[in-house]
Design an enzyme around this catalytic site. Structure first.
Site: not given
Lengths: 651, 550
Positions: A267-268, A330-332
């Site tokens: 993730n970021i 992915c998530s968003d």
């Protein structure tokens, strides 16, 4: 502030004395004395951090780190001045309103029409048409007309024809931030497509009929295949953890004919830390080989790059070779999904490897689908936890591909570096805000200029000389080596050490070839002109020719004068042309470098005009080297540089 | 000895050849005295692989039922696999290859049997003679002389018969200096920097021992290279610690007290087994088939190969800097003066002297600074990265040098007349060759083996236009400047052309190279056409004018 010293990171000996100016938009450092005023300009929006270090005898050091990986070390004599600069910069580097950003004051002296023209350069409707949609399977949906369904999506969304508004809205309610599955890329040849969305709100057991219908509709839009890949680009653990929050991933049992696949891209936050660690390695003063390699490995950066590439390769393979459609999330669905979709598109479609196509690609997968530029790149003061080098990683993926396929891309490394620069610079309006909706509200297109038009205008600088539209590498799908390919991913010093010119190859093959090509073009033109003149002359001579056979003897007798004549008007003209090539000189990468060389070489002589002279000299010398009769020697100068000497001497 | 005795099964059919990135090929395997030959039987696309036995570094055999598999690992780092039906055949072939690839007598090596199929335009054995080199030198300075003191290799067995020394030092003094230097390698001229008259000398360590022995003639000799009032630099390629330890074994370094005009700098470059181990680890990492990105970088790091590259380049840059920037003369030595010393002196010349960046000049450099200077090629290059027999003399010293050249070439892609292929070719021939050039450990041995009479020189083959064209760099533009490479870790890269040569697909990179060549060729053609037309036009125009005048 006067008497400020700008330190060279690689060599403490080479500090420049000058004056520091703060303007509304830039930090400007102007070197004292030198004839050619050497200036360093830094946009406030590029500043990522400012660090005030302990005052020393010589003054108060200030360290400015930039988002384009420039690191500036200043020493300001007075502590008070330093503090003032520090405070002002902190404020200036973190604007709170969009209107404070540079693009609202930047004026490239274009009229309204030119500006509008610039914004029209990239047209996504045209792009979807180029892909072949709308067609029998896909249509534009106006369901998101007023951003009513999803405020981070564009107004024009392409969905399967069989997906009714009801299905779309239903599906959107079952997806994070209502980012329902929509078309990203369509492959004309086999109807396979890449769609993107956010994660489903499946929790541990929730289902949504419309969402299931939506996926079915996507699968059916590809009649050649009886299943659909659903690619979750997160590590499985992360996806599972999301289930506890009522999110998660698709259950293969609930959806008919899907194949579900995890591809672990971190993730970021992980990516932000990874970059941070890598930059620390880049900033090491004089690292040993082990420090560097160990630090690079420890940062995990290249591992992450490879993960993104692997995901892109997987999808491209599914589409091109298996003819299977893919839904990516992915998530968003606005970071990893954007990376992966754009890498896959780039591999699949040669168009995206052209300059124009690449602009379109960024506009399509990043800008229009609501990649949060403002949050990720910290254009406005915001949550530092939102910042992450998401698009930087995509740009690096492209560079890695360029290294593996040197002839496949129409553009060169410089193009990528400049795009990266402008994502942070806020000089153009393209990457402002977090969504299309916000941009429209701000009336970006009416108030700012488009980067694409700017790059397009200067496209000659960004061409890859090895690119040829009819070359085999520019056709069809790129198939990067999958295994064993660890060593295919390399550290990109051109980006992360981009301001340490001394670290890079001192002669650029790209620039050299570009100059050759430019010269070739001129030669072609001249050849045409000469042929024409020749035909004309031959005609006229045929008309009044009497002694044909004697001509050759005569010209031989007069050989000397003729050759003088012909030489008199051409080579000079050439040297003039050549002078306009900025990068022609063999050992001098660019102007800055040659300036550096000169300060070195003319230590003894104090003639300030030498720099101008020598520039010309190298241009002329170059010509003589290239011309068949050439063979002249270059003046004995050295392309030396201080920094290394310091390194060698450190006993 | 008859090679036939070693070959029990000279031929096997239905052998499958496996190489990375190629589909398996079936064909016939033949063994000759010097070659392993594999030829596919397919009529349409007959393929032949000729492998010199001397190129084979190690072989492994495996059996699955009666199908035997031989894995051959070559000194050029290639790995091939042969599936041979029949256990006996396979065993026979394996043992033959083993025997033939480890012949212990030099005179049985292929160069003594090789008969060239090309026309010899120029005898490479006579291409680079010391006299020619000296002639060039005497055109710019008369402070040096050619000494024949070593004519019978009597003074220094690892030096060539003639060496260049300061004019003011007579042969008698040289003899004394030779006694004071390890292996009698007294200081000789390595390079003369025309720009400022500074020189680079090389030697072995002085034999000062623990009691600080000195040698007046040695001091006089190296002081003779200094300008009045100037200081020089001694670059010792060992760490101070190691140099001090060397005193216990009778070696040592120049004491400040006895060499007041010289400043000594220690730049540590690693030796034999450490380098050899580094090569083995690096090649292992490059051949690792796992998909784990992390392991690759840490393995690359653990091999230390790039660290060695950085050390060697740094020392060479330092030597070049002393000469060109500090305007000082330099003496380079380590222990024997046959390895790290030569890396430094030859790389410094590439940095300083544009001539060394041409094909001919580079060949001359290899001959002067490596072959004539007595780098023991036979000992160092007997085995490469896959060898099981760990002999302590093996070390990739020359390969490291070539790698450093490649690093500079990569940083200055337009300043070299030769390309990467040229360097790779030299690497291959240093380890296994049909030519006699790299046989023997020094001129003395080469003389005794009568190599110039009995074998062909590599240079006779390379310096023909057919071959040269393969090694020319299309981007070359003469650059008479000193070129200072960067030695920062970010600027140094793995030499993929050698270490990943057999494990990466090179198609796309090759295509790029071709594209580059064709762009430049087209440009040259156009230039020629334009020039021709211009001339023609000019002629016609004068003609016309003449006629008008008539």
């Amino acid at each position: 502030v006067e008497n400020v010293r700008l330190l060279d990171r690689l060599s403490s000996r080479k500090a420049a004395l000058g004056t520091l100016y703060l303007t509304a938009t830039h930090v400007i450092f102007v070197e004292n004395g030198s004839e050619a005023r050497k200036e360093t300009w830094v946009l406030h929006s590029q500043i990522s951090s400012i660090e005030k270090q302990a005052t020393t005898a010589t003054g108060c050091p200030l360290l400015i780190r930039c988002k384009n990986f420039q690191v500036i070390q200043l020493v300001i004599p007075q502590e008070r001045d330093c503090h003032d600069v520090y405070i002002s910069l902190i404020r200036l580097a973190r604007p709170v309103k969009y209107e404070e950003l540079y693009c609202f004051s930047f004026n490239p002296k274009l009229d309204k029409e030119e500006r509008e023209q610039g914004w029209k350069l990239v047209d996504l409707t045209e792009e979807y048409n180029r892909m072949g949609v709308p067609n029998n399977y896909w249509q534009i949906s106006d369901v998101n007309r007023d951003y009513g369904v999803c405020d981070s999506y564009p107004t024009e969304v392409y969905v399967p024809k069989s997906a009714t508004a009801h299905i779309i809205v239903g599906s959107s309610k079952f997806r994070s931030r209502r980012r329902f599955p929509a078309l990203s890329y369509y492959c004309k040849d086999n109807n396979a497509s890449i769609c993107r969305s956010s994660q489903p709100l499946s929790g541990f057991s929730a289902r949504c009929l419309e969402d299931e219908q939506m996926l079915q509709a996507i699968r059916k839009a590809n009649p050649g295949s009886d299943f659909l890949y659903v690619v979750d680009t997160r590590p499985k653990l992360n996806a599972m953890a999301n289930r506890a929050a009522g999110k998660g991933y698709e259950n293969e049992d609930n959806y008919s004919n899907i194949k579900f696949q995890f591809i672990g891209i971190e993730n970021i936050h992980v990516m932000r830390n990874s970059l941070q660690k890598m930059l620390e390695v880049c900033e090491l003063k004089s690292p040993s080989m082990s420090d560097f390699l160990w630090g690079l490995e420890n940062s995990g950066w290249l591992k992450h790059i490879k993960a993104i590439m692997d995901a892109g390769i997987f999808i491209a393979k599914a589409v091109a070779e298996e003819g299977v459609s893919v839904l990516v999330h992915c998530s968003d669905g606005w970071d990893r999904t954007a990376q992966v979709c754009s890498v896959a598109s780039l591999l699949l479609d040669p168009y995206y490897r052209t300059m124009k196509g690449f602009m379109v690609l960024i506009e399509k997968d990043w800008v229009s689908f609501g990649h949060k530029f403002n949050h990720r790149y910290g254009n406005l003061d915001g949550d530092p936890k939102e910042i992450s080098p998401v698009i930087d990683q995509f740009i690096e993926c492209v560079w890695q591909l360029m290294e593996q396929f040197p002839c496949a891309f129409e553009f060169n490394e410089r193009f990528l570096i400049h795009i990266q620069h402008h994502i942070y610079s806020c000089q153009f309006g393209n990457f402002l805000c977090n969504s299309q909706k916000e941009r429209r509200e701000l009336k970006i297109q009416e108030r700012t200029y488009s980067l694409w038009a700017h790059l397009w205008k200067n496209r000659a600088d960004y061409l890859n000389p090895l690119y040829r539209p009819d070359h085999s590498q520019t056709q069809g799908t790129l198939r990067p080596q999958m295994a064993p390919c660890n060593f295919l991913y390399k550290f990109w010093s051109g980006m992360y050490n981009r301001f340490e010119k001394g670290l890079h190859p001192r002669q650029s093959v790209t620039d050299y070839l570009m100059a050759v090509k430019e010269e070739t073009q001129q030669l072609e033109e001249e050849l045409e002109v000469l042929r024409e003149r020749l035909t004309n002359l031959q005609k006229s001579q045929l008309n009044d020719n009497k002694v044909k056979s004697k001509r050759q003897d005569r010209s031989k007798e007069l050989g000397l004068s003729t050759s003088n004549n012909s030489l008199a008007n051409t080579p000079q003209e050439y040297s003039n042309d050549l002078k306009s090539f900025p990068s022609r000189s063999p050992s001098q990468g660019d102007e800055e470098d040659s300036a550096l060389i000169l300060t070195q070489d003319n230590l003894k002589s104090s003639d300030p005009d030498l720099s101008a002279n020598s520039d010309q000299e190298s241009g002329v010398e170059d010509l003589s080297c290239r011309s068949p009769s050439g063979g002249g020697c270059l003046p004995s100068e050295d392309s030396g540089k201080d920094s290394d000497e310091a390194v060698f001497l450190a006993v | 000895m008859e090679f036939a005795e070693l070959i029990k099964t000279p031929r096997a059919d239905n052998v499958a050849l496996h190489r990375p990135f190629y589909p398996a090929v079936e064909g016939t395997l033949c063994l000759t005295g010097h070659h392993l030959i594999f030829s596919s039987r397919r009529q349409d696309n007959a393929e032949e692989l000729w492998l010199l036995h001397s190129n084979i570094d190690s072989i492994e055999k495996r059996f699955v039922g009666s199908l035997g598999t031989i894995i051959i690992k070559c000194k050029d780092l290639r790995i091939i696999q042969l599936d041979i039906p029949g256990m006996e055949e396979c065993l026979n072939i394996a043992s033959s290859i083993e025997a033939l690839s480890t012949l212990d007598s030099v005179t049985l090596m292929y160069p003594f049997f090789y008969r060239p199929m090309f026309e010899i335009v120029e005898d490479g054995w006579r291409s680079f003679l010391p006299d020619q080199e000296f002639e060039l030198l005497s055109s710019v300075t008369d402070e040096w002389r050619l000494s024949c003191i070593n004519k019978e290799f009597s003074v220094c067995p690892s030096y060539p018969p003639v060496v260049i020394v300061p004019k003011s030092i007579d042969d008698e003094a040289l003899r004394k200096v030779a006694m004071f230097r390890h292996g009698s390698r007294f200081p000789v001229l390595s390079y003369y920097h025309k720009k400022n008259g500074m020189v680079m000398m090389r030697s072995s360590q002085p034999l000062t021992g623990t009691n600080g022995r000195r040698c007046k003639e040695d001091e006089k000799l190296i002081n003779a290279t200094l300008r009045p009032g100037k200081r020089g630099y001694i670059i010792d390629t060992r760490s101070l610690n190691i140099a001090q330890q060397a005193r216990a074994k009778g070696g040592g370094f120049e004491q400040e007290a006895h060499y007041p005009q010289w400043r000594r700098i220690h730049k540590c470059i690693e030796r034999f087994n450490i380098l050899q181990e580094s090569l083995i680890k690096l090649v292992e990492a490059c051949n690792d088939q796992s998909h784990n990105m992390d392991r690759w970088l840490s393995k690359l790091e653990a091999s230390n190969w790039l660290t060695h590259i950085k050390e060697i380049l740094t020392a060479a840059c330092l030597a070049a800097q002393c000469i060109d920037r500090e305007g000082a003369s330099v003496l380079v030595h380590g222990t024997e003066g046959t390895d790290s010393t030569l890396q430094v002196t030859s790389l410094a010349q590439i940095i300083l002297d544009p001539r060394c960046r041409t094909i001919r000049g580079f060949e001359s450099l290899v001959v002067r600074e490596w072959l004539q200077a007595g780098h023991p090629f036979q000992q160092r290059c007997a085995q490469s990265a896959y060898s099981n027999s760990k002999q302590k003399w093996e070390a990739p010293v020359f390969l490291l040098f070539l790698d450093c050249v490649w690093q500079i070439l990569r940083q200055f892609p337009c300043s070299f007349e030769f390309n990467e292929q040229f360097l790779i070719m030299l690497f291959e021939h240093a380890y296994a060759s049909q030519f006699g050039t790299f046989l023997g450990n020094n001129e003395n041995e080469r003389f005794k083996l009568k190599l110039p009479q009995k074998t062909m020189s590599l240079w006779s083959w390379v310096n023909r236009s057919e071959e040269l064209s393969k090694f020319q760099n299309p981007l070359f533009e003469a650059n008479s400047l000193v070129i200072w490479p960067s030695v920062a870790p970010q600027s140094l890269q793995l030499w993929e052309g050698v270490f990943l040569r057999w494990n990466r697909p090179s198609k796309f990179l090759d295509e790029a190279q071709e594209e580059m060549i064709s762009i430049i060729r087209y440009n040259k053609e156009l230039q020629a056409k334009v020039n021709a037309l211009r001339r023609q036009l000019a002629e016609m125009e004068t003609d016309e004018r003449m006629q008008e005048n008539l």
